[in-house]
Design a protein around this motif. Structure first.
Motif, short mmCIF file in Angstrom:
data_model
loop_
_atom_site.label_atom_id
_atom_site.label_comp_id
_atom_site.label_asym_id
_atom_site.label_seq_id
_atom_site.Cartn_x
_atom_site.Cartn_y
_atom_site.Cartn_z
N LEU A 44 39.38 41.22 44.24
CA LEU A 44 39.09 39.78 44.27
C LEU A 44 37.73 39.50 44.91
O LEU A 44 37.00 38.64 44.45
CB LEU A 44 40.21 39.03 45.00
CG LEU A 44 41.56 39.06 44.29
CD1 LEU A 44 42.62 38.39 45.15
CD2 LEU A 44 41.48 38.40 42.93
N TYR A 45 37.38 40.23 45.95
CA TYR A 45 36.06 40.08 46.57
C TYR A 45 34.95 40.43 45.58
O TYR A 45 33.91 39.79 45.56
CB TYR A 45 35.93 40.95 47.81
CG TYR A 45 36.66 40.45 49.04
CD1 TYR A 45 37.13 39.14 49.14
CD2 TYR A 45 36.89 41.29 50.11
CE1 TYR A 45 37.79 38.69 50.26
CE2 TYR A 45 37.54 40.85 51.25
CZ TYR A 45 37.99 39.55 51.32
OH TYR A 45 38.64 39.10 52.44
N LEU A 46 35.16 41.46 44.77
CA LEU A 46 34.18 41.81 43.75
C LEU A 46 34.05 40.71 42.70
O LEU A 46 32.95 40.33 42.31
CB LEU A 46 34.57 43.13 43.07
CG LEU A 46 34.35 44.40 43.90
CD1 LEU A 46 35.12 45.56 43.29
CD2 LEU A 46 32.88 44.72 44.01
N ILE A 47 35.19 40.17 42.27
CA ILE A 47 35.16 39.12 41.25
C ILE A 47 34.49 37.86 41.79
O ILE A 47 33.69 37.23 41.10
CB ILE A 47 36.59 38.80 40.75
CG1 ILE A 47 37.13 40.00 39.96
CG2 ILE A 47 36.61 37.55 39.89
CD1 ILE A 47 38.60 39.91 39.63
N TYR A 48 34.76 37.51 43.03
CA TYR A 48 34.18 36.30 43.60
C TYR A 48 32.71 36.48 43.99
O TYR A 48 31.98 35.52 44.16
CB TYR A 48 34.98 35.83 44.81
CG TYR A 48 34.52 34.49 45.31
CD1 TYR A 48 34.68 33.34 44.54
CD2 TYR A 48 33.88 34.36 46.53
CE1 TYR A 48 34.22 32.10 44.97
CE2 TYR A 48 33.42 33.14 46.98
CZ TYR A 48 33.60 32.01 46.20
OH TYR A 48 33.14 30.80 46.62
N GLY A 49 32.27 37.73 44.13
CA GLY A 49 30.88 37.98 44.46
C GLY A 49 30.64 38.23 45.93
O GLY A 49 29.50 38.32 46.37
N VAL A 50 31.69 38.35 46.71
CA VAL A 50 31.54 38.65 48.14
C VAL A 50 31.04 40.08 48.31
O VAL A 50 30.18 40.36 49.14
CB VAL A 50 32.87 38.44 48.89
CG1 VAL A 50 32.77 38.88 50.33
CG2 VAL A 50 33.30 36.98 48.80
N LEU A 51 31.59 41.00 47.52
CA LEU A 51 31.12 42.40 47.48
C LEU A 51 30.37 42.63 46.18
O LEU A 51 30.69 42.02 45.16
CB LEU A 51 32.31 43.37 47.53
CG LEU A 51 33.09 43.47 48.82
CD1 LEU A 51 34.29 44.39 48.63
CD2 LEU A 51 32.22 43.98 49.95
N LYS A 52 29.42 43.52 46.22
CA LYS A 52 28.68 43.88 45.01
C LYS A 52 29.13 45.27 44.56
O LYS A 52 29.27 46.17 45.37
CB LYS A 52 27.18 43.90 45.29
CG LYS A 52 26.63 42.54 45.64
CD LYS A 52 25.14 42.61 45.84
CE LYS A 52 24.61 41.35 46.44
NZ LYS A 52 24.45 40.24 45.60
N PRO A 53 29.35 45.45 43.26
CA PRO A 53 29.74 46.78 42.76
C PRO A 53 28.55 47.73 42.85
O PRO A 53 27.40 47.32 42.83
CB PRO A 53 30.13 46.51 41.31
CG PRO A 53 29.43 45.25 40.94
CD PRO A 53 29.29 44.45 42.19
#
Length: 74
Positions: A44-53
């Motif tokens: 969810l953090y990746l989808i929301y943009g909090v974390l970057k892949p």
């Protein structure tokens, strides 16, 4: 039906690697299920943009969630 979310990412952490590839179309419902520590929140953090892949991409309504969607909220 139009594609709402498209995820194809790779993220490496100290003890594990997360590889996810899926899409969600308009009208679909999605359940994220798994035991504690299986990276549901990380996804969810990746989808929301909090974390970057580390590699790959995430598109939400055909926009980059960490940049384009937040700009539109301003």
């Amino acid at each position: 039906m139009s594609e709402i979310v498209k995820v194809d990412v790779f993220k490496k952490f100290k003890n594990f690697e997360l590889k996810v590839n899926f899409s969600v179309n308009e009208g679909e419902k999605v359940l994220i299920q798994g035991p504690n520590g299986s990276d549901k929140t990380t996804l969810l953090y990746l989808i929301y943009g909090v974390l970057k892949p580390d590699s790959g991409y995430i598109r939400v309504f055909n926009k980059n969630p960490s940049v384009e969607l937040r700009k539109s909220e301003m």
